[in-house]
Design an enzyme around this catalytic site. Structure first.
Site, PDB file in Angstrom:
ATOM      1  CD  GLU A 119      -7.437   3.394  -0.097  1.00 32.79           C
ATOM      2  OE1 GLU A 119      -7.629   3.690  -1.300  1.00 32.79           O
ATOM      3  OE2 GLU A 119      -6.525   2.626   0.270  1.00 32.79           O
ATOM      4  CB  SER A 152      -0.916   0.024   1.227  1.00 31.75           C
ATOM      5  OG  SER A 152      -1.705   1.204   1.232  1.00 31.75           O
ATOM      6  CG  HIS A 211      -5.089  -0.760   3.781  1.00 26.52           C
ATOM      7  ND1 HIS A 211      -5.271  -0.265   2.496  1.00 26.52           N
ATOM      8  CD2 HIS A 211      -4.273   0.119   4.392  1.00 26.52           C
ATOM      9  CE1 HIS A 211      -4.600   0.859   2.356  1.00 26.52           C
ATOM     10  NE2 HIS A 211      -3.978   1.117   3.497  1.00 26.52           N
ATOM     11  CG  ASN A 212      -7.275  -1.573  -0.626  1.00 23.05           C
ATOM     12  OD1 ASN A 212      -6.307  -1.279   0.070  1.00 23.05           O
ATOM     13  ND2 ASN A 212      -7.147  -1.864  -1.909  1.00 23.05           N
ATOM     14  CE  LYS A 241      -2.883  -2.500  -0.419  1.00 20.87           C
ATOM     15  NZ  LYS A 241      -3.843  -2.301  -1.493  1.00 20.87           N
TER      16      LYS A 241
END
Length: 473
Positions: free
Chosen positions: A190, A129, A186-187, A183
């Site tokens: 986000e 990232s 995480h997105n 990940k």
């Protein structure tokens, strides 16, 4: 004798090229391969260290690597990853390490890991990232897969990753697809973060602030508890002018948002695991609605609502927004952590949520000051049932909730859509409710489907059914 290189990289798009240059800057010789010889030539030409070495032949590329060979793939998720694996796997030997650094679905990573393990190859799904700048100057890296592969990759990954307080923003996440899973979440977080910021922007505009004034507000917010990469770039975006028209750049950008799928993957996984991620869900919905530009233009002339205007003193309104944004952000992260905790237990990944929060402090898109608080909440084996119940966040939410309610109420009255803020507040209120109207819902289920229910005056685990009157007509 030709010197063998410690790592090879396949895929020289924006991210791959940037990571290759990052590795070279940190003293690692890197073999390069791409389906485009021109991409290889450009990357080698841009290198000032002499440590990038291009190979047109995949066989020559593999032969240039020191054993155990370590190959980092930076190609698009899906079929392109499988295509590269199919071509390179026959050229590798047992013990060699193949790393997928793209945004692959974690289930695909687990499938590939099992298939390659049968040939003695180690497969690592590593979430990376930070975008182009992060890849070039220091990303956050989330590698999963075998521990022995992490041991071999660790010196390189730690060298090129972002650093916070001297600590590398990389950690072995867990086995199998754990790295790509984290990940993905995480997105998803986000998505929520970005939508919440956009709602604050819309509410500032409704209060009459121009882009320069808004830029100043976000710049000020970036000096306090909201300090983060996304707040910082928002201030810069709002201050930017379009060179062609002189207008604020944000005013000439079409309001249709794109997405690449990781947010949707997060929602589907949450639904499969019965975990609420309503802030992320609202953010994904908002992107989908934004893409319906033509339909929205028609609806704007036919469906009625109030003028999007907030009549409160600007300084007062900005402070209310700051508190509402911070509280909503806490909820978004709490939901993401709930999802990771649930999947960790289900898959036996043993995810260290504190370590994940620490590696997210630098390099990645959601890097933020308050990740230190999240790490603290999970330090020394502590594991709050929800981030919202950790002492710091409990105090923050309780303190912000009056302002939060005023913001959401004012937005509704003014007709300004705030799907993520309102979803976050609704989650907060449901989470803190000792009693919800699910008693009626369960009665409805029993009425039409004999699904039974538990009683408040009987021990848990006992189920009952009522013989309901027939519906007439």
């Amino acid at each position: 004798m030709t010197t063998k290189h410690p790592i090879g990289l396949i895929g020289l798009g924006v991210m791959g090229r940037s990571l290759a240059l990052n590795l070279a800057d940190h003293g690692f010789d890197v073999s390069l391969h791409d389906r485009s010889p021109q991409a290889v030539a450009r990357s080698v030409a841009d290198d000032t260290t002499g440590r990038l070495h291009g190979f047109e032949s995949l066989a020559d590329f593999v032969d240039s690597l020191a054993a155990p060979r370590k190959v980092l793939m930076m190609v698009n998720a899906g079929a392109p990853v499988d295509d590269v694996i199919a071509k390179i796997a026959p050229l590798l030997s047992p013990g060699d390490i193949l790393v997928d650094g793209g945004n692959s679905l974690f289930a695909d990573t687990e499938r590939r890991s099992a298939e390659l393990a049968a040939s003695g190859l180690c497969f690592v799904g590593a979430g990376v990232s930070g975008g182009e700048e992060g890849a070039r100057k220091g990303p956050a890296i989330m590698p999963g897969g075998p521990v022995e592969a992490w041991t071999a990759l660790r010196p390189m990954f730690e060298a090129i990753s972002a650093k916070v307080d001297g600590e590398p923003c990389v950690s072995h996440i867990g086995p199998g697809g754990a790295g790509h899973y984290v990940k993905m979440v995480h997105n998803g977080i986000e998505y929520g973060d970005m939508q919440l910021i956009c709602e604050a922007y819309a509410l500032m505009r409704a209060a009459g602030l121009d882009t320069d004034a808004m830029a100043a507000v976000f710049d000020e917010w970036n000096r306090g508890e909201l300090r983060s990469y996304l707040i910082e770039i928002t201030a810069r975006i709002l201050a930017q002018r379009d060179p062609d028209t002189g207008a604020p750049i944000v005013d000439v950008i079409l309001d249709k948002a794109g997405q690449k799928g990781t947010g949707q993957w997060t929602l589907m996984n949450a639904a499969q695991n019965a975990v609420v991620v309503s802030t992320m869900g609202a953010a994904v919905d908002a992107r989908v609605l934004s893409s319906m530009k033509a339909t929205r233009l028609v609806a704007s002339t036919r469906l009625q609502g109030p003028e999007a205007r907030i009549d409160l003193p600007v300084a007062e309104w900005v402070e209310l927004l700051r508190q509402a944004l911070y509280a909503s952000k806490i909820v978004s992260y709490a939901q993401g952590l709930d999802l990771m905790r649930t999947m960790s237990a289900q898959r036996g990944w043993n995810l260290d949520l504190g370590a994940i929060a620490r590696l997210w402090r630098g390099g990645c898109i959601i890097r933020a000051q308050f990740l230190n608080r999240i790490a603290e909440a999970h330090a020394d084996g502590q594991a709050p049932a929800s981030l919202m119940l950790a002492p710091y966040f409990e105090t923050a939410l309780n303190g912000a909730q009056p302002a939060w309610r005023r913001v959401v109420a004012q937005a509704m009255l003014a007709g300004v859509p705030v799907p993520a803020m309102s979803a976050s507040l609704a989650f907060f209120d449901a989470f803190r409710s000792a009693r919800l109207p699910a008693d009626l819902l369960q009665a409805q289920r029993d009425f039409f489907g004999a699904h039974t229910y538990e009683r408040i005056d009987r021990p848990a685990g006992q189920f009952f059914h009522t013989v309901w009157p027939e519906v007439q007509g």
